[in-house]
Every structure is written in C-alpha cells, then in structure tokens.
Scaffold this active site. Structure first.
Site, PDB file in Angstrom:
ATOM      1  N   ASP A  65       0.829  -1.207   0.000  1.00 20.67           N
ATOM      2  CA  ASP A  65       0.000   0.000   0.000  1.00 20.67           C
ATOM      3  C   ASP A  65       0.867   1.263   0.000  1.00 20.67           C
ATOM      4  O   ASP A  65       1.778   1.401   0.822  1.00 20.67           O
ATOM      5  CB  ASP A  65      -0.906  -0.013   1.232  1.00 20.67           C
ATOM      6  N   HIS A 101      -1.787  -2.766   8.262  1.00 20.88           N
ATOM      7  CA  HIS A 101      -2.302  -1.401   8.381  1.00 20.88           C
ATOM      8  C   HIS A 101      -3.819  -1.379   8.274  1.00 20.88           C
ATOM      9  O   HIS A 101      -4.431  -2.277   7.701  1.00 20.88           O
ATOM     10  CB  HIS A 101      -1.675  -0.491   7.316  1.00 20.88           C
ATOM     11  N   ARG A 124       0.309   4.131   0.989  1.00 15.95           N
ATOM     12  CA  ARG A 124       0.141   5.017   2.143  1.00 15.95           C
ATOM     13  C   ARG A 124       1.006   4.616   3.333  1.00 15.95           C
ATOM     14  O   ARG A 124       0.984   5.291   4.375  1.00 15.95           O
ATOM     15  CB  ARG A 124      -1.327   5.038   2.577  1.00 15.95           C
TER      16      ARG A 124
END
Length: 195
Positions: free
Chosen positions: A38, A92, A40
């Site tokens: 990911d 996450h 982020r």
C-alpha cells in the site's frame, strides 16, 4: 518525481554532509520490515528512518508464505548477511487485501474471494488470508488485520532462518487515519520462537 528527488538529495546532503558517500559504502540496517505494498505506508517515512536503516519486503497484505522464495530469500539475506536484529511484520488499517478477504456474515450467500476464483495471481496470493478469515469466522477488517499480522509472525517463527538466529520478531499495525504505529504486543525473541 525526479525534481522532487533532486531537492530531497540536496536537503539530505545539507543536513547530513557526506551521507550519500557513506551510504554508497554499504548498508547495515537494524530491521527487516515486511509490510503491505500500500502506497500510504512507506516504512522509512512512517518510522522517520533514514535510507539504510530498514531492509524491506513489501507485498499485498503483508504476507509471509512459507513457500515464497522471494520473502524467504529476503529473510535469509537480511538475517544471515546483513545481520538485522529485528524483523517487523506491519499490517495497516484500511487495507484493501484484508477488506477483500473478510468473511461474510453468517447466512450470507456471497463470499468476496471464492476457492473457485483462485485462477488469478491476486486470488492465489490472498488464498491463505481468505482461508484465515473463513476458518476463524472473522467478519470485520480491524480484527482480520490484527489476526493476519499474528499469523505472519507465526509463519516467520516457523522458518529455519528465524529459529536459528538471534533475532526479535514483532507484529505491528499502522493506523492510516492517524499516522501512528501500534505494537500488538506479540514480539518473540530468540528464546520464544516456538509456535
């Protein structure tokens, strides 16, 4: 991105003269980070680490498949050659892989990823996560995120690399909405690797 890189390199060199010349001589990371792909969750950014501090393996859903030569090669190199002292599995919040594998509520007709759908690479990759959700009846993303990290820590501790090393293995979850890492309290040291 190239112009941003040039500015970054200039800023780093100004703040840490000689950093890049020192970095070119070799790496000595203290940690192997196994995280999700990911965008982020960039490990060096969220931990405030400089380049060279963290060796990295990222994949969809922060998986540690015991038959995956890629993760096993990274683990072997990190522990055996680079002599990292810590291995972190970091999941996450808001993870698309986890959300796609959450078990349906009881009596639901649909299931996000079915066994019959394992004909493509993504579904094959997520099959263990899908099975984890189904077998444990996990119906929400936060729970599956946490249980998935625990499962990947367990998988790491089953490897000969970890069994034969003086390494700590940790399980963390990064909260995308707050920018904070939470330690799940499941760390295992050299004398506590049995699963």
């Amino acid at each position: 991105m190239i112009s941003a890189n040039a500015q970054w390199a200039q800023d780093v060199e100004s703040a840490h003269p000689g950093f890049f010349l020192q970095s070119a001589r070799g790496q000595s990371p203290h940690t192997l980070w196994i995280g999700c792909s990911d965008s982020r969750v960039p490990e060096s950014v969220v931990t405030g680490a400089m380049p060279g501090a963290i060796f990295v393996n990222r994949n969809i859903g922060n998986q540690v498949h015991l038959h995956d030569d890629n993760v096993l090669a990274v683990l072997t190199f990190a522990v055996g050659t680079l002599r990292v002292k810590h291995v972190v599995v970091c999941g996450h919040t808001e993870c698309g892989a986890v959300a796609g594998c959450v078990a349906p509520p009881p009596n639901s007709v649909e299931y996000p990823i079915t066994d019959e759908a394992h004909s493509d690479a993504l579904n094959r990759w997520l099959a263990p996560l899908n099975a984890l959700a189904r077998d444990q009846g996990i119906y929400d993303v936060p729970t599956l995120t946490r249980v998935n990290v625990q499962e990947q820590v367990n998988n790491l501790c089953k490897t000969d690399v970890i069994k034969n090393a003086e390494v700590w293995v940790h399980g963390w979850v990064y909260d995308v909405s707050q920018g904070r890492i939470r330690d799940l309290g499941i760390s295992r040291g050299p004398n506590s690797k049995d699963v």
